[in-house]
Scaffold this motif. Sequence first.
Motif, mmCIF file in Angstrom:
data_model
loop_
_atom_site.group_PDB
_atom_site.id
_atom_site.type_symbol
_atom_site.label_atom_id
_atom_site.label_comp_id
_atom_site.label_asym_id
_atom_site.label_seq_id
_atom_site.Cartn_x
_atom_site.Cartn_y
_atom_site.Cartn_z
ATOM 1 N N GLU A 31 1.876 8.235 9.789
ATOM 2 C CA GLU A 31 0.808 8.018 8.815
ATOM 3 C C GLU A 31 0.799 9.134 7.773
ATOM 4 N N GLU A 32 1.054 10.372 8.201
ATOM 5 C CA GLU A 32 1.133 11.466 7.238
ATOM 6 C C GLU A 32 2.271 11.224 6.242
ATOM 7 N N ALA A 33 3.415 10.757 6.731
ATOM 8 C CA ALA A 33 4.551 10.475 5.847
ATOM 9 C C ALA A 33 4.206 9.354 4.874
ATOM 10 N N ARG A 34 3.562 8.285 5.364
ATOM 11 C CA ARG A 34 3.171 7.178 4.478
ATOM 12 C C ARG A 34 2.199 7.664 3.403
ATOM 13 N N THR A 35 1.289 8.555 3.784
ATOM 14 C CA THR A 35 0.310 9.090 2.836
ATOM 15 C C THR A 35 0.996 9.922 1.762
ATOM 16 N N ILE A 36 1.959 10.733 2.146
ATOM 17 C CA ILE A 36 2.695 11.550 1.179
ATOM 18 C C ILE A 36 3.463 10.646 0.212
ATOM 19 N N ALA A 37 4.172 9.649 0.751
ATOM 20 C CA ALA A 37 4.958 8.745 -0.100
ATOM 21 C C ALA A 37 4.061 7.963 -1.051
ATOM 22 N N ALA A 38 2.866 7.589 -0.600
ATOM 23 C CA ALA A 38 1.950 6.818 -1.445
ATOM 24 C C ALA A 38 1.227 7.694 -2.459
ATOM 25 N N THR A 60 12.098 7.285 -9.886
ATOM 26 C CA THR A 60 10.755 6.768 -9.674
ATOM 27 C C THR A 60 10.855 5.657 -8.646
ATOM 28 N N TYR A 61 9.751 5.358 -7.990
ATOM 29 C CA TYR A 61 9.764 4.305 -6.974
ATOM 30 C C TYR A 61 8.389 3.683 -6.840
ATOM 31 N N GLY A 62 8.388 2.472 -6.317
ATOM 32 C CA GLY A 62 7.176 1.822 -5.844
ATOM 33 C C GLY A 62 7.331 1.668 -4.340
ATOM 34 N N LEU A 63 6.311 1.203 -3.677
ATOM 35 C CA LEU A 63 6.391 1.018 -2.228
ATOM 36 C C LEU A 63 6.157 -0.438 -1.867
ATOM 37 N N LEU A 64 7.010 -0.960 -1.019
ATOM 38 C CA LEU A 64 6.886 -2.305 -0.478
ATOM 39 C C LEU A 64 6.805 -2.172 1.029
ATOM 40 N N ASP A 65 5.625 -2.375 1.586
ATOM 41 C CA ASP A 65 5.415 -2.197 3.023
ATOM 42 C C ASP A 65 5.917 -0.835 3.499
ATOM 43 N N ALA A 121 12.643 -9.957 -3.093
ATOM 44 C CA ALA A 121 13.022 -9.438 -4.407
ATOM 45 C C ALA A 121 11.845 -9.501 -5.371
ATOM 46 N N GLU A 122 11.109 -10.603 -5.345
ATOM 47 C CA GLU A 122 9.933 -10.735 -6.213
ATOM 48 C C GLU A 122 8.861 -9.714 -5.827
ATOM 49 N N ALA A 123 8.649 -9.542 -4.524
ATOM 50 C CA ALA A 123 7.656 -8.569 -4.059
ATOM 51 C C ALA A 123 8.088 -7.147 -4.401
ATOM 52 N N ALA A 124 9.383 -6.859 -4.293
ATOM 53 C CA ALA A 124 9.899 -5.527 -4.625
ATOM 54 C C ALA A 124 9.724 -5.246 -6.110
ATOM 55 N N ARG A 125 10.027 -6.233 -6.927
ATOM 56 C CA ARG A 125 9.856 -6.083 -8.376
ATOM 57 C C ARG A 125 8.393 -5.790 -8.707
ATOM 58 N N ALA A 126 7.497 -6.561 -8.108
ATOM 59 C CA ALA A 126 6.064 -6.361 -8.350
ATOM 60 C C ALA A 126 5.615 -4.978 -7.877
ATOM 61 N N ALA A 127 6.107 -4.535 -6.729
ATOM 62 C CA ALA A 127 5.735 -3.218 -6.204
ATOM 63 C C ALA A 127 6.203 -2.112 -7.137
ATOM 64 N N HIS A 128 7.417 -2.255 -7.647
ATOM 65 C CA HIS A 128 7.929 -1.224 -8.559
ATOM 66 C C HIS A 128 7.127 -1.215 -9.862
ATOM 67 N N LEU A 129 6.850 -2.378 -10.401
ATOM 68 C CA LEU A 129 6.090 -2.450 -11.653
ATOM 69 C C LEU A 129 4.652 -1.957 -11.491
ATOM 70 N N THR A 130 4.064 -2.169 -10.330
ATOM 71 C CA THR A 130 2.717 -1.658 -10.077
ATOM 72 C C THR A 130 2.714 -0.128 -10.103
ATOM 73 N N ALA A 131 3.736 0.470 -9.511
ATOM 74 C CA ALA A 131 3.813 1.936 -9.458
ATOM 75 C C ALA A 131 4.288 2.541 -10.775
ATOM 76 N N ILE A 132 5.168 1.829 -11.477
ATOM 77 C CA ILE A 132 5.776 2.339 -12.702
ATOM 78 C C ILE A 132 5.602 1.284 -13.801
ATOM 79 N N PRO A 133 4.421 1.194 -14.408
ATOM 80 C CA PRO A 133 4.189 0.160 -15.422
ATOM 81 C C PRO A 133 5.197 0.199 -16.577
ATOM 82 N N ALA A 134 5.680 1.374 -16.955
ATOM 83 C CA ALA A 134 6.640 1.475 -18.061
ATOM 84 C C ALA A 134 7.971 0.813 -17.728
#
Length: 155
Positions: A31-38, A60-65, A121-134
């Motif tokens: 949980e500590e690792a997930r918190t740091i990554a998020a 840069t990264y987004g998180l998917l699960d 792939a669609e979920a990964a794309r959405a996760a990345h765009l949520t984290a990195i709007p640019a």
Amino acid sequence: MTLDHGDPGDAPAIPLPTAPLANEARPSPAEEARTIAAGTNTGTLASLTADGAPWASFITYGLLDGAPVLSVSRLAEHGRNLAADPRASIAIVTPDIPADPLAGTRITLAGFVERPTGAEAEAARAAHLTAIPAAKYYIDYSDFTLWVLRIERVR
């Protein structure tokens, strides 16, 4: 006098508390690792070049699960590295770096990257765009590939 970091097995020694704990419940290491990554969306990606040499680069990264999702150009050296050898790790440092950077909170996530397919792939794309709007300006360029880091080890 010989100074030592601890045992030769690379396991950190955890000192006893210096005072009674107000709350003995502590998040698990996972949980500590997930918190740091998020807590951020940037890190240092380590990949391997064609001749096996290490290559580190800012990403840069987004998180998917809980798994980092990268959008990487094959024009970049790390993009070509991942396509040729999927072994990779990402070092993540919390943004609130103390005066002594080595006293800061950090993790390394190690494993291998895979290109997501189908619904993932669609979920990964959405996760990345949520984290990195640019990323909306380049994520669909033909030289960009989405990768998901399949974590095998956390430090």
